[in-house]
Design an enzyme around this catalytic site. Structure first.
Site, mmCIF file in Angstrom:
data_model
loop_
_atom_site.group_PDB
_atom_site.id
_atom_site.type_symbol
_atom_site.label_atom_id
_atom_site.label_comp_id
_atom_site.label_asym_id
_atom_site.label_seq_id
_atom_site.Cartn_x
_atom_site.Cartn_y
_atom_site.Cartn_z
ATOM 1 N N HIS A 14 5.621 4.298 12.615
ATOM 2 C CA HIS A 14 5.562 4.222 11.146
ATOM 3 C C HIS A 14 6.572 5.261 10.646
ATOM 4 C CE1 HIS A 14 3.124 3.878 7.288
ATOM 5 N NE2 HIS A 14 3.666 5.073 7.095
ATOM 6 N N ARG B 88 0.842 -1.208 0.000
ATOM 7 C CA ARG B 88 0.000 0.000 0.000
ATOM 8 C C ARG B 88 0.879 1.261 0.000
ATOM 9 N NH1 ARG B 88 -0.306 4.634 2.706
ATOM 10 N NH2 ARG B 88 0.073 3.530 4.658
ATOM 11 N N ASP B 89 1.593 1.512 1.085
ATOM 12 C CA ASP B 89 2.381 2.748 1.177
ATOM 13 C C ASP B 89 3.466 2.760 0.106
ATOM 14 O OD1 ASP B 89 3.607 5.077 2.107
ATOM 15 O OD2 ASP B 89 3.452 4.505 4.201
ATOM 16 N N CYS C 61 4.579 9.306 0.189
ATOM 17 C CA CYS C 61 3.189 9.732 0.099
ATOM 18 C C CYS C 61 3.098 10.753 -1.017
ATOM 19 C CB CYS C 61 2.745 10.341 1.434
ATOM 20 S SG CYS C 61 1.079 11.009 1.351
ATOM 21 N N ASN D 190 9.176 4.087 3.502
ATOM 22 C CA ASN D 190 9.248 3.634 4.885
ATOM 23 C C ASN D 190 10.587 2.956 5.106
ATOM 24 O OD1 ASN D 190 6.154 3.369 4.240
ATOM 25 N ND2 ASN D 190 6.416 3.569 6.444
ATOM 26 N N HIS E 258 9.073 6.828 8.055
ATOM 27 C CA HIS E 258 9.696 7.003 6.736
ATOM 28 C C HIS E 258 11.155 7.367 6.998
ATOM 29 C CE1 HIS E 258 6.177 6.697 4.004
ATOM 30 N NE2 HIS E 258 5.552 6.834 5.154
HETATM 31 P P1 HMG Z 1 -12.918 14.819 -1.238
HETATM 32 O O1 HMG Z 1 -12.717 15.340 -2.622
HETATM 33 O O2 HMG Z 1 -12.896 15.796 -0.119
HETATM 34 O O3 HMG Z 1 -14.208 13.904 -1.088
HETATM 35 O O4 HMG Z 1 -11.810 13.713 -1.014
HETATM 36 P P2 HMG Z 1 -15.673 14.068 -1.535
HETATM 37 O O5 HMG Z 1 -16.461 13.310 -0.535
HETATM 38 O O6 HMG Z 1 -16.007 15.496 -1.826
HETATM 39 O O7 HMG Z 1 -15.707 13.254 -2.928
HETATM 40 C C1 HMG Z 1 -15.095 13.707 -4.107
HETATM 41 C C2 HMG Z 1 -15.155 12.580 -5.126
HETATM 42 O O8 HMG Z 1 -14.375 11.475 -4.653
HETATM 43 C C3 HMG Z 1 -16.569 12.042 -5.355
HETATM 44 O O9 HMG Z 1 -16.636 11.575 -6.688
HETATM 45 C C4 HMG Z 1 -16.623 10.842 -4.441
HETATM 46 O O10 HMG Z 1 -17.542 9.879 -4.827
HETATM 47 C C5 HMG Z 1 -15.198 10.325 -4.564
HETATM 48 P P3 HMG Z 1 -17.346 12.445 -7.844
HETATM 49 O O11 HMG Z 1 -18.740 12.684 -7.343
HETATM 50 O O12 HMG Z 1 -16.522 13.703 -7.954
HETATM 51 O O13 HMG Z 1 -17.235 11.559 -9.039
HETATM 52 N N1 HMG Z 1 -14.791 9.570 -3.382
HETATM 53 C C6 HMG Z 1 -14.402 8.290 -3.405
HETATM 54 N N2 HMG Z 1 -14.276 7.396 -4.420
HETATM 55 C C7 HMG Z 1 -13.861 6.165 -4.080
HETATM 56 N N3 HMG Z 1 -13.550 5.790 -2.823
HETATM 57 C C8 HMG Z 1 -13.659 6.662 -1.806
HETATM 58 C C9 HMG Z 1 -14.112 7.966 -2.088
HETATM 59 N N4 HMG Z 1 -14.322 9.052 -1.311
HETATM 60 C C10 HMG Z 1 -14.755 10.013 -2.104
HETATM 61 N N5 HMG Z 1 -13.324 6.280 -0.555
HETATM 62 C C11 HMG Z 1 -10.733 11.882 0.053
HETATM 63 C C12 HMG Z 1 -11.539 13.147 0.235
HETATM 64 C C13 HMG Z 1 -10.165 11.487 1.406
HETATM 65 C C14 HMG Z 1 -11.619 10.765 -0.461
HETATM 66 C C15 HMG Z 1 -9.596 12.147 -0.968
HETATM 67 O O14 HMG Z 1 -8.896 13.296 -0.592
HETATM 68 C C16 HMG Z 1 -8.639 10.987 -1.089
HETATM 69 O O15 HMG Z 1 -8.999 9.921 -1.573
HETATM 70 N N6 HMG Z 1 -7.374 11.185 -0.699
HETATM 71 C C17 HMG Z 1 -6.391 10.144 -0.825
HETATM 72 C C18 HMG Z 1 -5.341 10.362 0.191
HETATM 73 C C19 HMG Z 1 -4.363 9.221 0.173
HETATM 74 O O16 HMG Z 1 -4.654 8.094 -0.192
HETATM 75 N N7 HMG Z 1 -3.100 9.520 0.623
HETATM 76 C C20 HMG Z 1 -2.113 8.521 0.760
HETATM 77 C C21 HMG Z 1 -2.392 7.596 1.898
HETATM 78 S S1 HMG Z 1 -2.098 8.327 3.491
HETATM 79 C C22 HMG Z 1 -0.429 8.049 3.771
HETATM 80 O O17 HMG Z 1 0.276 7.586 2.906
HETATM 81 C C23 HMG Z 1 0.118 8.336 5.137
HETATM 82 C C24 HMG Z 1 0.365 7.055 5.965
HETATM 83 O O18 HMG Z 1 1.227 6.163 5.297
HETATM 84 C C25 HMG Z 1 0.971 7.429 7.336
HETATM 85 C C26 HMG Z 1 2.187 8.349 7.213
HETATM 86 O O19 HMG Z 1 3.172 7.979 6.555
HETATM 87 O O20 HMG Z 1 2.095 9.434 7.769
HETATM 88 C C27 HMG Z 1 -0.961 6.314 6.241
HETATM 89 MG MG MG Z 2 3.364 6.286 5.274
#
Ligand code: HMG
Ligand code: MG
Length: 304
Positions: free
Chosen positions: A212, A15-16, A245, A254, A214
């Protein structure tokens, strides 16, 4: 606090790691990677992510990845957890349809990263998790919590332990069984982790926390070692040090799982993982991606 005798390694490479790869990785290759990790003895793997596929296209096939995993008889082990990230109820529902049995929500300790990563404030993100948590509770699904930017934020700079504590208490209050402390941009040192854990452990026990790290600044193993001294026994890592990310530019992967397992073995701490096999998995995925491994141990033991 005594150093734990055993550590649970949470493998986040599929995933990450893969969420940050620009070259497409096929669903079959993702399933093979996860199967190889299981064969190496990894018992907890974050296998995908049900976020907006327009935000992170690399994870758009997570439902097919889980379908591939479910149809693989060798992967239906009671001791194995295959988890997924879910940012909201929609993501949770998609994950349930795909047969996921454990999910993770992710918040940030800093407003800047919250806005860029999940397009809302910290308070809004916590509110979004509420219906997801209720649905998870109703369906008996365990939820892990992440907090990003526990030491520093690419947009807001330094982050205090107090900011992290507020978010971690909120995640525990809403039902997360564990909170993983994400040093998203890898700026933390052992000193930062000491200050952070001194503060968090006033209110939380070490068995509910994971780290976690990085490895952007090369501090991850030192920070993990420090965390072990505080009794933390769950460590996130990514095979071959894959990852990053998309919303934290310049942040590298990571800490490599191979490097963590090597260090833990040297400390007499068991993980249940076969290091040689894990190194092989790191080599295979690096070859597939056409880039050198980010694992020091993988490089040192390279056979090619
Ligand atoms: P948004 O734009 O605020 O959400 O996104 P919304 O509710 O307004 O929806 C916008 C559109 O997204 C809509 O579609 C929704 O249906 C769709 P449209 O009507 O425009 O066609 N939508 C979705 N589609 C599929 N699955 C869903 C979903 N939710 C909404 N779950 C949201 C908010 C959080 C969804 C968006 O910003 C997003 O997906 N962000 C992704 C962030 C991400 O994945 N980042 C990487 C992972 S985090 C990370 O790596 C950190 C970690 O490793 C820890 C660390 O290292 O710190 C965990
Ligand atoms: Mg991470």
């Amino acid at each position: 606090m005594a150093i734990p005798q055993a550590v649970k390694l949470v493998e986040v490479g599929p995933r990450d790691g893969l969420q940050n790869e620009s070259a497409p990785v096929s669903t079959a290759d993702k399933v093979n990677l996860i199967r190889d990790l299981v064969d190496a003895g990894v018992s907890y793997i974050e296998a995908g992510s049900f976020v907006n596929p327009r935000s992170v296209p690399q994870m758009a096939d997570s439902d097919q990845v889980f379908a591939g995993l479910k149809s693989n008889p060798g992967l239906n082990l009671p001791s194995l957890t295959l988890a997924a990230l879910t940012p909201n109820l929609k993501g949770f529902e998609r994950a349930m349809q795909a047969g996921v049995t454990e999910v993770a929500v992710f918040a940030s300790a800093s407003e800047g990263f919250s806005a860029k990563n999940i397009n809302c404030t910290i308070a809004e993100s916590l509110a979004r998790f509420q219906p997801l948590m209720q649905a998870a509770l109703d369906q008996g699904v365990a939820v892990r919590g992440y907090i990003s930017c526990v030491v520093g934020c690419p947009y807001d700079g330094e982050v205090t332990p107090q900011q992290v504590d507020l978010v971690s208490r909120a995640l525990f209050d809403m039902g997360c069984y564990e909170v993983s402390l994400g040093d998203t941009i890898g700026v933390g040192t052992a000193g930062h982790f000491k200050r952070l854990l001194d503060y968090l452990l006033l209110h939380t026990s070490a068995d509910k926390l994971a780290v976690h790290c990085h490895d952007t600044y090369g501090q991850a193993l030192a920070n993990i070692c420090t965390s072990l001294e505080y009794g933390i026994a769950t460590v996130d890592a990514s095979v071959a040090g894959l990852g990053g990310c998309p919303y934290a530019l310049n942040a590298t992967g990571n800490v490599a799982s191979e490097d963590v397992v090597y260090m833990l073995e040297g400390m007499g701490i068991s993980t249940g993982i076969d290091l040689d096999r894990l190194i092989g998995v790191g080599q295979s995925i690096s070859d597939l991606l056409g880039k050198p491994t980010n694992s020091n141990v993988g490089r040192a033991r390279s056979t090619s």
